[in-house]
Design a protein around this motif. Structure first.
Motif, PDB file in Angstrom:
ATOM      1  N   ASP A 197       5.084  14.697   2.849  1.00 17.49           N
ATOM      2  CA  ASP A 197       5.391  13.567   3.726  1.00 17.49           C
ATOM      3  C   ASP A 197       4.132  12.725   3.891  1.00 17.49           C
ATOM      4  N   LEU A 198       4.306  11.416   3.835  1.00 14.09           N
ATOM      5  CA  LEU A 198       3.174  10.512   3.960  1.00 14.09           C
ATOM      6  C   LEU A 198       2.971  10.171   5.437  1.00 14.09           C
ATOM      7  N   PRO A 199       1.757  10.381   5.957  1.00 15.91           N
ATOM      8  CA  PRO A 199       1.535  10.298   7.403  1.00 15.91           C
ATOM      9  C   PRO A 199       1.413   8.883   7.961  1.00 15.91           C
ATOM     10  N   SER A 200       1.075   7.890   7.143  1.00 13.82           N
ATOM     11  CA  SER A 200       0.816   6.555   7.692  1.00 13.82           C
ATOM     12  C   SER A 200       1.440   5.479   6.812  1.00 13.82           C
ATOM     13  N   ASP A 201       1.477   4.274   7.361  1.00 13.21           N
ATOM     14  CA  ASP A 201       1.996   3.153   6.581  1.00 13.21           C
ATOM     15  C   ASP A 201       1.095   2.837   5.392  1.00 13.21           C
ATOM     16  N   GLU A 202      -0.205   2.986   5.562  1.00  7.50           N
ATOM     17  CA  GLU A 202      -1.139   2.747   4.457  1.00  7.50           C
ATOM     18  C   GLU A 202      -0.870   3.714   3.307  1.00  7.50           C
ATOM     19  N   ALA A 203      -0.612   4.962   3.648  1.00  4.34           N
ATOM     20  CA  ALA A 203      -0.319   5.971   2.627  1.00  4.34           C
ATOM     21  C   ALA A 203       0.990   5.644   1.915  1.00  4.34           C
ATOM     22  N   LYS A 204       1.963   5.155   2.653  1.00  7.35           N
ATOM     23  CA  LYS A 204       3.243   4.785   2.042  1.00  7.35           C
ATOM     24  C   LYS A 204       3.090   3.579   1.127  1.00  7.35           C
ATOM     25  N   LEU A 205       2.277   2.608   1.531  1.00  3.64           N
ATOM     26  CA  LEU A 205       1.997   1.461   0.665  1.00  3.64           C
ATOM     27  C   LEU A 205       1.276   1.900  -0.607  1.00  3.64           C
ATOM     28  N   PHE A 206       0.277   2.782  -0.456  1.00  2.00           N
ATOM     29  CA  PHE A 206      -0.420   3.279  -1.633  1.00  2.00           C
ATOM     30  C   PHE A 206       0.550   3.987  -2.566  1.00  2.00           C
ATOM     31  N   ALA A 207       1.403   4.835  -2.022  1.00  2.00           N
ATOM     32  CA  ALA A 207       2.357   5.577  -2.853  1.00  2.00           C
ATOM     33  C   ALA A 207       3.307   4.625  -3.569  1.00  2.00           C
ATOM     34  N   SER A 208       3.703   3.560  -2.912  1.00  2.00           N
ATOM     35  CA  SER A 208       4.585   2.575  -3.552  1.00  2.00           C
ATOM     36  C   SER A 208       3.895   1.900  -4.727  1.00  2.00           C
ATOM     37  N   PHE A 209       2.681   1.417  -4.488  1.00  2.00           N
ATOM     38  CA  PHE A 209       1.950   0.747  -5.567  1.00  2.00           C
ATOM     39  C   PHE A 209       1.572   1.711  -6.687  1.00  2.00           C
ATOM     40  N   TYR A 210       1.251   2.943  -6.310  1.00  3.41           N
ATOM     41  CA  TYR A 210       0.902   3.931  -7.336  1.00  3.41           C
ATOM     42  C   TYR A 210       2.130   4.284  -8.186  1.00  3.41           C
ATOM     43  N   ALA A 211       3.301   4.314  -7.579  1.00  2.92           N
ATOM     44  CA  ALA A 211       4.515   4.594  -8.350  1.00  2.92           C
ATOM     45  C   ALA A 211       4.785   3.475  -9.349  1.00  2.92           C
ATOM     46  N   LEU A 212       4.626   2.224  -8.931  1.00  2.00           N
ATOM     47  CA  LEU A 212       4.798   1.097  -9.858  1.00  2.00           C
ATOM     48  C   LEU A 212       3.751   1.135 -10.966  1.00  2.00           C
ATOM     49  N   PHE A 213       2.515   1.404 -10.578  1.00  2.00           N
ATOM     50  CA  PHE A 213       1.423   1.528 -11.541  1.00  2.00           C
ATOM     51  C   PHE A 213       1.710   2.654 -12.529  1.00  2.00           C
ATOM     52  N   SER A 214       2.239   3.752 -12.047  1.00  2.00           N
ATOM     53  CA  SER A 214       2.538   4.894 -12.920  1.00  2.00           C
ATOM     54  C   SER A 214       3.608   4.558 -13.946  1.00  2.00           C
ATOM     55  N   GLY A 215       4.577   3.752 -13.559  1.00  2.00           N
ATOM     56  CA  GLY A 215       5.590   3.312 -14.514  1.00  2.00           C
ATOM     57  C   GLY A 215       4.975   2.500 -15.639  1.00  2.00           C
ATOM     58  N   LEU A 216       4.044   1.619 -15.301  1.00  2.00           N
ATOM     59  CA  LEU A 216       3.358   0.833 -16.327  1.00  2.00           C
ATOM     60  C   LEU A 216       2.474   1.713 -17.206  1.00  2.00           C
ATOM     61  N   VAL A 217       1.842   2.706 -16.595  1.00  5.05           N
ATOM     62  CA  VAL A 217       1.018   3.639 -17.380  1.00  5.05           C
ATOM     63  C   VAL A 217       1.895   4.401 -18.361  1.00  5.05           C
ATOM     64  N   PHE A 218       3.078   4.820 -17.925  1.00  5.01           N
ATOM     65  CA  PHE A 218       3.986   5.549 -18.815  1.00  5.01           C
ATOM     66  C   PHE A 218       4.351   4.698 -20.027  1.00  5.01           C
ATOM     67  N   ILE A 219       4.714   3.441 -19.788  1.00  6.11           N
ATOM     68  CA  ILE A 219       5.074   2.553 -20.887  1.00  6.11           C
ATOM     69  C   ILE A 219       3.880   2.332 -21.816  1.00  6.11           C
ATOM     70  N   SER A 220       2.705   2.135 -21.233  1.00  5.75           N
ATOM     71  CA  SER A 220       1.500   1.915 -22.039  1.00  5.75           C
ATOM     72  C   SER A 220       1.147   3.135 -22.887  1.00  5.75           C
TER      73      SER A 220
END
Length: 117
Positions: free
Chosen positions: A68-91
């Motif tokens: 569980d993500l404890p803060s809004d900042e952590a949730k924002l990071f997880a969101s951006f990291y998930a999008l970034f991870s999708g691009l890394v997978f394609i790359s």
């Protein structure tokens, strides 16, 4: 980097060396992406190092977060990291498949020239 369509097909040992080099590059890209995730989860979400590694690995592998993500900042990071991870997978897939795709396309061009002559 690769032979042009007017050049002969590279020998198998050159192709294998190229494939190993590109696999190495893919592992470096994955390692950098994993390090970004681990550091982000550790310092932004304040997870332990092992939990950070687990969460970053799960998101980078497409499975989703574990804790569980404890803060809004952590949730924002997880969101951006998930999008970034999708691009890394394609790359990474592009990097890994590039030598084989080039070789296959080069073979098609060689077949065309054989038919013309």
């Amino acid at each position: 980097m690769f032979e042009s369509r007017t050049e002969p097909l590279a020998p198998r040992h050159i192709f294998l060396q190229r494939a190993v080099k590109y696999f190495g590059l893919a592992f470096v890209v994955i390692g950098v992406a994993l390090a970004i995730g681990v550091l982000g989860y550790h310092f932004i979400a304040e997870f332990s190092w092992i939990d950070s590694l687990l969460n970053a690995s799960m998101i980078l592998g497409g499975m989703g977060p574990v804790g569980d993500l404890p803060s809004d900042e952590a949730k924002l990071f997880a969101s951006f990291y998930a999008l970034f991870s999708g691009l890394v997978f394609i790359s990474v897939m592009g990097i890994v498949l590039a030598p084989a795709a080039h070789r296959a396309l080069h073979l098609f061009h060689l077949d065309e020239e054989d038919q013309k002559s």
